[in-house]
Structures are given as C-alpha cells and as structure tokens.
Write an enzyme that holds these catalytic residues in place. Sequence first.
Site, PDB file in Angstrom:
ATOM      1  N   ALA A  47       0.850  -1.197   0.000  1.00 19.10           N
ATOM      2  CA  ALA A  47       0.000   0.000   0.000  1.00 19.10           C
ATOM      3  C   ALA A  47       0.881   1.241   0.000  1.00 19.10           C
ATOM      4  CB  ALA A  47      -0.902  -0.017   1.222  1.00 19.10           C
ATOM      5  N   CYS A  92      13.458   5.740  -7.488  1.00 12.53           N
ATOM      6  CA  CYS A  92      13.655   4.747  -8.554  1.00 12.53           C
ATOM      7  C   CYS A  92      14.803   4.981  -9.532  1.00 12.53           C
ATOM      8  CB  CYS A  92      12.359   4.587  -9.325  1.00 12.53           C
ATOM      9  SG  CYS A  92      11.095   3.842  -8.285  1.00 12.53           S
ATOM     10  N   PRO A 102      14.183  -2.816  -3.134  1.00 17.03           N
ATOM     11  CA  PRO A 102      15.327  -1.928  -2.907  1.00 17.03           C
ATOM     12  C   PRO A 102      16.627  -2.458  -3.506  1.00 17.03           C
ATOM     13  CG  PRO A 102      14.659  -3.019  -0.857  1.00 17.03           C
ATOM     14  CD  PRO A 102      13.766  -3.538  -1.939  1.00 17.03           C
ATOM     15  N   PHE A 106       4.272   3.580 -14.622  1.00 18.65           N
ATOM     16  CA  PHE A 106       5.061   4.718 -15.119  1.00 18.65           C
ATOM     17  C   PHE A 106       4.680   6.046 -14.454  1.00 18.65           C
ATOM     18  CE2 PHE A 106       5.171   1.539 -18.536  1.00 18.65           C
ATOM     19  CZ  PHE A 106       6.548   1.430 -18.732  1.00 18.65           C
ATOM     20  N   TYR A 126       3.415   4.170  -2.495  1.00 13.78           N
ATOM     21  CA  TYR A 126       3.227   5.256  -3.463  1.00 13.78           C
ATOM     22  C   TYR A 126       2.633   4.751  -4.770  1.00 13.78           C
ATOM     23  CZ  TYR A 126       5.713   8.557  -0.541  1.00 13.78           C
ATOM     24  OH  TYR A 126       6.058   9.401   0.486  1.00 13.78           O
ATOM     25  N   ARG A 161      12.839   9.988  -0.597  1.00 18.01           N
ATOM     26  CA  ARG A 161      13.741   8.872  -0.905  1.00 18.01           C
ATOM     27  C   ARG A 161      14.778   9.304  -1.956  1.00 18.01           C
ATOM     28  NH1 ARG A 161       9.362   4.203  -1.780  1.00 18.01           N
ATOM     29  NH2 ARG A 161       8.382   5.886  -2.962  1.00 18.01           N
ATOM     30  N   VAL A 181       5.324  -4.313  -4.008  1.00 20.72           N
ATOM     31  CA  VAL A 181       6.122  -4.207  -2.782  1.00 20.72           C
ATOM     32  C   VAL A 181       7.489  -3.602  -3.100  1.00 20.72           C
ATOM     33  CG1 VAL A 181       4.933  -6.207  -1.794  1.00 20.72           C
ATOM     34  CG2 VAL A 181       7.082  -6.542  -3.023  1.00 20.72           C
TER      35      VAL A 181
HETATM   36  N1  LIG Z   1       7.271   5.440  -6.172  1.00 21.73           N
HETATM   37  C1  LIG Z   1       7.059   5.530  -7.465  1.00 21.73           C
HETATM   38  O1  LIG Z   1       6.782   6.611  -7.994  1.00 21.73           O
HETATM   39  C2  LIG Z   1       7.165   4.332  -8.341  1.00 21.73           C
HETATM   40  C3  LIG Z   1       7.587   3.104  -7.841  1.00 21.73           C
HETATM   41  N2  LIG Z   1       7.650   2.012  -8.667  1.00 21.73           N
HETATM   42  C4  LIG Z   1       8.033   0.693  -8.152  1.00 21.73           C
HETATM   43  O2  LIG Z   1       6.938   0.172  -7.385  1.00 21.73           O
HETATM   44  C5  LIG Z   1       7.411  -0.605  -6.291  1.00 21.73           C
HETATM   45  C6  LIG Z   1       6.824  -0.066  -5.002  1.00 21.73           C
HETATM   46  O3  LIG Z   1       7.257   1.264  -4.866  1.00 21.73           O
HETATM   47  P1  LIG Z   1       6.578   2.247  -3.820  1.00 21.73           P
HETATM   48  O4  LIG Z   1       5.103   2.098  -3.860  1.00 21.73           O
HETATM   49  O5  LIG Z   1       7.162   3.571  -4.062  1.00 21.73           O
HETATM   50  O6  LIG Z   1       7.146   1.634  -2.454  1.00 21.73           O
HETATM   51  P2  LIG Z   1       6.616   1.886  -0.986  1.00 21.73           P
HETATM   52  O7  LIG Z   1       7.738   1.635  -0.069  1.00 21.73           O
HETATM   53  O8  LIG Z   1       5.899   3.187  -0.898  1.00 21.73           O
HETATM   54  O9  LIG Z   1       5.502   0.743  -0.786  1.00 21.73           O
HETATM   55  C7  LIG Z   1       5.788  -0.608  -0.741  1.00 21.73           C
HETATM   56  C8  LIG Z   1       4.890  -1.230   0.320  1.00 21.73           C
HETATM   57  O10 LIG Z   1       5.008  -2.658   0.246  1.00 21.73           O
HETATM   58  C9  LIG Z   1       4.829  -3.160   1.567  1.00 21.73           C
HETATM   59  N3  LIG Z   1       5.305  -4.532   1.610  1.00 21.73           N
HETATM   60  C10 LIG Z   1       6.582  -4.995   1.596  1.00 21.73           C
HETATM   61  N4  LIG Z   1       6.590  -6.334   1.584  1.00 21.73           N
HETATM   62  C11 LIG Z   1       5.287  -6.743   1.583  1.00 21.73           C
HETATM   63  C12 LIG Z   1       4.649  -8.009   1.552  1.00 21.73           C
HETATM   64  N5  LIG Z   1       5.354  -9.138   1.504  1.00 21.73           N
HETATM   65  N6  LIG Z   1       3.302  -8.053   1.558  1.00 21.73           N
HETATM   66  C13 LIG Z   1       2.569  -6.906   1.597  1.00 21.73           C
HETATM   67  N7  LIG Z   1       3.123  -5.675   1.607  1.00 21.73           N
HETATM   68  C14 LIG Z   1       4.460  -5.600   1.612  1.00 21.73           C
HETATM   69  C15 LIG Z   1       5.610  -2.186   2.434  1.00 21.73           C
HETATM   70  O11 LIG Z   1       5.221  -2.243   3.785  1.00 21.73           O
HETATM   71  C16 LIG Z   1       5.255  -0.855   1.753  1.00 21.73           C
HETATM   72  O12 LIG Z   1       4.148  -0.223   2.375  1.00 21.73           O
HETATM   73  C17 LIG Z   1       8.943  -0.548  -6.366  1.00 21.73           C
HETATM   74  O13 LIG Z   1       9.385  -1.670  -7.068  1.00 21.73           O
HETATM   75  C18 LIG Z   1       9.193   0.704  -7.184  1.00 21.73           C
HETATM   76  O14 LIG Z   1      10.415   0.600  -7.894  1.00 21.73           O
HETATM   77  C19 LIG Z   1       7.270   2.087  -9.977  1.00 21.73           C
HETATM   78  C20 LIG Z   1       6.823   3.267 -10.516  1.00 21.73           C
HETATM   79  C21 LIG Z   1       6.729   4.492  -9.741  1.00 21.73           C
HETATM   80  O1  LIG Z   2       9.722   4.446 -11.594  1.00 19.18           O
HETATM   81  C1  LIG Z   2       9.478   5.457 -10.977  1.00 19.18           C
HETATM   82  O2  LIG Z   2       9.568   5.571  -9.740  1.00 19.18           O
HETATM   83  C2  LIG Z   2       9.068   6.711 -11.667  1.00 19.18           C
HETATM   84  O3  LIG Z   2      10.266   7.537 -11.739  1.00 19.18           O
HETATM   85  C3  LIG Z   2      10.063   8.822 -12.290  1.00 19.18           C
HETATM   86  O4  LIG Z   2       9.104   9.550 -11.540  1.00 19.18           O
HETATM   87  P1  LIG Z   2       9.490  10.330 -10.195  1.00 19.18           P
HETATM   88  O5  LIG Z   2      10.793   9.834  -9.680  1.00 19.18           O
HETATM   89  O6  LIG Z   2       8.311  10.232  -9.306  1.00 19.18           O
HETATM   90  O7  LIG Z   2       9.626  11.864 -10.602  1.00 19.18           O
HETATM   91  P2  LIG Z   2      10.274  12.618 -11.854  1.00 19.18           P
HETATM   92  O8  LIG Z   2       9.364  13.700 -12.238  1.00 19.18           O
HETATM   93  O9  LIG Z   2      10.707  11.693 -12.901  1.00 19.18           O
HETATM   94  O10 LIG Z   2      11.559  13.300 -11.209  1.00 19.18           O
HETATM   95  C4  LIG Z   2      12.662  12.534 -10.774  1.00 19.18           C
HETATM   96  C5  LIG Z   2      13.783  13.462 -10.352  1.00 19.18           C
HETATM   97  O11 LIG Z   2      14.352  14.114 -11.483  1.00 19.18           O
HETATM   98  C6  LIG Z   2      14.374  15.524 -11.268  1.00 19.18           C
HETATM   99  N1  LIG Z   2      14.226  16.205 -12.569  1.00 19.18           N
HETATM  100  C7  LIG Z   2      13.175  15.913 -13.369  1.00 19.18           C
HETATM  101  C8  LIG Z   2      13.046  16.519 -14.595  1.00 19.18           C
HETATM  102  C9  LIG Z   2      14.021  17.457 -15.023  1.00 19.18           C
HETATM  103  O12 LIG Z   2      13.959  18.042 -16.127  1.00 19.18           O
HETATM  104  N2  LIG Z   2      15.061  17.728 -14.194  1.00 19.18           N
HETATM  105  C10 LIG Z   2      15.192  17.116 -12.970  1.00 19.18           C
HETATM  106  O13 LIG Z   2      16.167  17.383 -12.252  1.00 19.18           O
HETATM  107  C11 LIG Z   2      13.233  15.776 -10.302  1.00 19.18           C
HETATM  108  O14 LIG Z   2      13.393  16.988  -9.631  1.00 19.18           O
HETATM  109  C12 LIG Z   2      13.350  14.564  -9.406  1.00 19.18           C
HETATM  110  O15 LIG Z   2      14.327  14.761  -8.430  1.00 19.18           O
HETATM  111  C13 LIG Z   2       9.518   8.673 -13.712  1.00 19.18           C
HETATM  112  O16 LIG Z   2       9.245   9.980 -14.228  1.00 19.18           O
HETATM  113  C14 LIG Z   2       8.245   7.835 -13.718  1.00 19.18           C
HETATM  114  O17 LIG Z   2       7.802   7.625 -15.057  1.00 19.18           O
HETATM  115  C15 LIG Z   2       8.532   6.487 -13.063  1.00 19.18           C
HETATM  116  O18 LIG Z   2       7.351   5.723 -12.985  1.00 19.18           O
END
Ligand SMILES: NC(=O)C1=CN([C@@H]2O[C@H](COP(=O)(O)OP(=O)(O)OC[C@H]3O[C@@H](n4cnc5c(N)ncnc54)[C@H](O)[C@@H]3O)[C@@H](O)[C@H]2O)C=CC1
Ligand SMILES: O=C(O)[C@H]1O[C@H](OP(=O)(O)OP(=O)(O)OC[C@H]2O[C@@H](n3ccc(=O)[nH]c3=O)[C@H](O)[C@@H]2O)[C@H](O)[C@@H](O)[C@@H]1O
EC number: 1.1.1.22
Length: 523
Positions: free
Chosen positions: A52, A315, A132, A201, A54, A385, A129
């Site tokens: 649950a 990420c 890292p 994405f 981001y 993060r 989940v």
């Molecule tokens: N944060 C972002 O903008 C994006 C993240 N991702 C990917 O999505 C994945 C999750 O990222 P976030 O949502 O940011 O991480 P997050 O840390 O916000 O959420 C992950 C959640 O999974 C839970 N968890 C861990 N192990 C578990 C289990 N066995 N069963 C149930 N829950 C469990 C944790 O307690 C935590 O609340 C990562 O692989 C990340 O790379 C992909 C696109 C965008």
């Molecule tokens: O896999 C992921 O976690 C996500 O990573 C990024 O999204 P996010 O990290 O949330 O935010 P971004 O808008 O991409 O910014 C990332 C970092 O780059 C910086 N940034 C972005 C754009 C730019 O022109 N310059 C710059 O320094 C931002 O300030 C920030 O620190 C990607 O944009 C998403 O498509 C992807 O799903």
Amino acid sequence: MKKRRMAVYYTGSGFNESGFFFLLRDRILNNNFNNKGHIDQVKMVKICCLGAGYVGGPTMAVIALKCPSIEVVVVDISQPRIAAWNSDTLPIYEPGLDEVVKECRGRNLFFSTDLEKHVSEADIIFVSVNTPTKTRGLGAGKAADLTYWESAARMIADVSKSDKIVVEKSTVPVKTAEAIEKILMHNSKGINFQILSNPEFLAEGTAIKDLFNPDRVLIGGRETPAGQKAIQALSDVYAHWVPQDRIIATNLWSAELSKLAANAFLAQRISSVNAMSALCEATGADVAEVAHAVGKDTRIGPKFLNASVGFGGSCFQKDILNLVYICECNGLPEVANYWKQVIKINDYQKNRFVNRVVSSMFNTVSGKKIAILGFAFKKDTGDTRETPAIDVCKGLLGDKAKISIYDPQVTEDQIQRDLSLNKFEWDHPVHLQPMSPTTVKQASVVWDAYSATKDAHGICILTEWDEFRNLDFQKIFDNMQKPAFVFDGRNIVDAEKLREIGFIVYSIGKPLDSWLKDMPAVA
Ligand SMILES: NC(=O)C1=CN([C@@H]2O[C@H](COP(=O)(O)OP(=O)(O)OC[C@H]3O[C@@H](n4cnc5c(N)ncnc54)[C@H](O)[C@@H]3O)[C@@H](O)[C@H]2O)C=CC1
Ligand SMILES: O=C(O)[C@H]1O[C@H](OP(=O)(O)OP(=O)(O)OC[C@H]2O[C@@H](n3ccc(=O)[nH]c3=O)[C@H](O)[C@@H]2O)[C@H](O)[C@@H](O)[C@@H]1O
C-alpha cells in the site's frame, strides 16, 4: 459469442485454465454466466494489491474509481500504513488522491492487513512491494533485493485455492517473472497461475493525473494461449478508461526491461543537461537557453531538460544500478559502464553544488548557518527517498555547517531519519527500518522559510516548491548575515531581482555572478 465460449471452456465442476480467464473476462465486462449458460447474479471480480505504498495506493484507488464493478483490496504488512489509508490523513501526499480515495473507500476500495484472506479470494493479484537495492552479499550496491517480492510470492502460493493472475507492478529485474513462476508453480496444488508484467510509469506529484491519462499501459505475458488470455483480462480492466491504442501487449521480458529502460532514458536526459550545466558555467552560456534550443528539435523534445542539483526519487538510481548489474551479469561491461555514467554525473552534480557553496563562502561553512529550502526530491510530494537534499545536507554538515531546513511537506522525524540512515536503508518497509536513528544535532527543522533563513549566511534551494518563488526576499535579505548568498539548485528564483536586493546568487548552469567567478574551480 460469450455463451459459446463458456460452453466450450466451462467443464462441469471446474475450469480448465482457459475457462478461468474467459470467466474472469466476462466478469470484468460484467456479464456472468452460470454453467447452464444463463446470466448469474453478478459476482464481482476481486483485485488484491500487495503493498500500500506510493504505487499500490494511488493505482488501486484509480482502478476502484474507474471500475465500480470490481472490488479492490489493498493489503500491506505495515499496520500503521493501512491504518493511515483508512483514516482522514493518508500516508502519502499526492494532489487529487484524497478525493479519489474518499469517493471509493468503503464502496469498492478497501485497505486491510489481512493479506491471506484477500489474496485467497482475489482473481487478480498485483504485487507492488519494495524492490530496494541490495546492501549485502552478491550484487550489493547494485542488484535489486527481491526479498519482499519472494515472500509475497510464497504467501500467494501458500494461501491460493483458485486460479489467479499475478501481476508484477513493482519494478523488477528482467526475468523476475520466471523466478516468481517457479515459486508459484512449485507449490501450486494444481492451481493455474499466470504471471503478467505491468510496470507502473506514474511520477510522484502527478500520480493521479498520470493514472487517469497514461501515455501507455504496458502488459507483458507468456506467449501461450493462457498467457494471452490473462493479458486480455488485465487489458479489460484498464479499458474501462484507457483508450485501446494506449494499451500495449508484449512478451514478459520486454515489459520488464521497458520499465528499466524508460527510467534509464529519463535519468539520462537529466544527467545530459546537468553535464551541460557545468560547461555553461565555465563558458558563460545559459543552460536554460541551451535546453530550450535543443528541445525545440522535435526529435529531441522539450521535456525533462531542466538542469538541477541532481535527480532524486526512489527509482532512477535504484533502477539504473539494477540495469547495470543485469548488463554485467550478461557479460556486457561496456553497456553497464555506459549507464553507470548517468549515476556518476548525478553524483558529480550534487558534489559540485556543495563545493560551490563552500568555496563561495570563503572556503568554509564551519559554524555558519545555512538555510535549506526544500527537502523532498521534487515539489508536490512529501517523499524524500534518494532526494539530492540528503547528499547536499550531508556535504555541508561534513564541513561543519549548521543547517536549518524547511519543507512544506516533510516532517522533522523524516528529515532526521534521512540524515542518519545508511545508503539504501530507506527503501525497506518503514517498520523494518532502524527504530530511532540518532538525531543530527547540527541540523534543525523549522516550519517556515523565514525562520530557516533568519541569521543565515546562505540559502540553498533544493526543491522547486511554488511557494519559494514568491517569498519576500527583501525581508529575508534584511534578516540574514552579510554577504548573503542564494544557491538556487532548481533555478526558480529571479536571480537579477535578488542581485538588485544585494544577494550573491548562484544558479545552476547560468552565467556566474562576478563574486563567484574568482572562486577556485569546483569539481
Ligand atoms: N514510487 C514511485 O513513484 C514508483 C515506484 N515504482 C516501483 O513500485 C514498487 C513499489 O514502490 P513504492 O510504492 O514507491 O514503495 P513503498 O515503499 O511506498 O511501498 C511498498 C509497500 O510494500 C509493503 N510490503 C513490503 N513487503 C510486503 C509483503 N510481503 N506483503 C505486503 N506488503 C508488503 C511495504 O510495507 C510498503 O508499504 C517498487 O518496485 C518501485 O520501484 C514504480 C513506478 C513508480
Ligand atoms: O519508476 C518510478 O519511480 C518513476 O520515476 C520517475 O518519476 P518520479 O521519480 O516520481 O519523478 P520525476 O518527475 O521523474 O523526477 C525525478 C527526479 O528528477 C528531477 N528532474 C526531473 C526533470 C528534469 O527536467 N530535471 C530534474 O532534475 C526531479 O526533480 C526529481 O528529483 C519517472 O518519471 C516515472 O515515469 C517512473 O514511474
């Protein structure tokens, strides 16, 4: 048509694997047939999402909003996180999220810690989940740590009593689906699991907008009839609001790799423009003008060309390190080194910024108060993060500065935690992180920009929050030590206006203030 399919695939007391996916598809499309071919009372399709965070929270909230006929339950091992999702103060700050959650929660969107119940009842299970960077053992500092994914897969295998589609939502190394399949199939008790890769994405700060209107939804699956039907069943969920031409189906490995590739390409653009920013400072060119001119080429495009103190977020670095590791494991050191360079330039940019601050202030910040405006890795999120602010603050603290930090969305506890955690510790579930990290005494956290800057020698702007553009800089200048410096790591202030007030201003990649020109070269 649907009747005919059901007659073919429904096999008395149970389904063969194709029958399950057709039934699922019919239920997603809201037509349910019993084994005599008559429409049954609608049994809702059930989606369960593990994680649950981001991604899991906002993504599932939007599916629930757009698909009222689907029951969506988000589960997590972190009890406080689930309690927050069920409260008025959601665990993450994301514009528009509160409204979506309020509309669906209790209707067809639920948050729970009862993982086993909801997994066993679900037709489609998303796994979102943490993945890292490994801190120990083979691949430490590069490879993805799949501990949480593996434990999720084992639990799914243990509690499932019916066929399931298991969807990789987390970002994972290429070929993870194969490993997951092995875990699921090993204990399958005759249950049919189909694994899909459906990487996310969305970007933080615009997650709801991105989910409402995605550039594309990518679904990878096995190239078998059952794999294709599982892809279809998941596309039918997204088809409630995403135009068909934006739903792309690929094989599993292409989908897994595309996610790593997309993040690597995006980060590469930022490192490219940041590398140019150093050259601009050395030559008198202006990085904003260069980026504008370059971005006007339709083959290049204008987005993601803002020079900054460095990229952050959970990420980009993690996924590139993971990509580097995969290249190395596949005997491709040249490719690995190519992508490694994106991270190296990012580290260089953060170091360069710290060195610029220290060298401008007579080569020492020892005992000097430096205000830090913005700690989140970008505006409109409270997420810290891998934020560049951590490295900048640690760099300044290393030179014995006293720092006073203000961010509109980040709590003192979070900032103290970030400044004391070791690299990569932050990316584990919160309840598994060190309980009470030591407080960094040289860092204080305040609740407005004016307190942060009072009596300060310099200001570092590290997040592009809109409110920083409209501060009363005359008032700030009057209350600072002189000479008063502004180091704008996001190029958001009007440098000329600030210079008129009396500030010495450094902006990334812009022609240098005469004061800074005489300072030693920075690297
Ligand atoms: N944060 C972002 O903008 C994006 C993240 N991702 C990917 O999505 C994945 C999750 O990222 P976030 O949502 O940011 O991480 P997050 O840390 O916000 O959420 C992950 C959640 O999974 C839970 N968890 C861990 N192990 C578990 C289990 N066995 N069963 C149930 N829950 C469990 C944790 O307690 C935590 O609340 C990562 O692989 C990340 O790379 C992909 C696109 C965008
Ligand atoms: O896999 C992921 O976690 C996500 O990573 C990024 O999204 P996010 O990290 O949330 O935010 P971004 O808008 O991409 O910014 C990332 C970092 O780059 C910086 N940034 C972005 C754009 C730019 O022109 N310059 C710059 O320094 C931002 O300030 C920030 O620190 C990607 O944009 C998403 O498509 C992807 O799903």
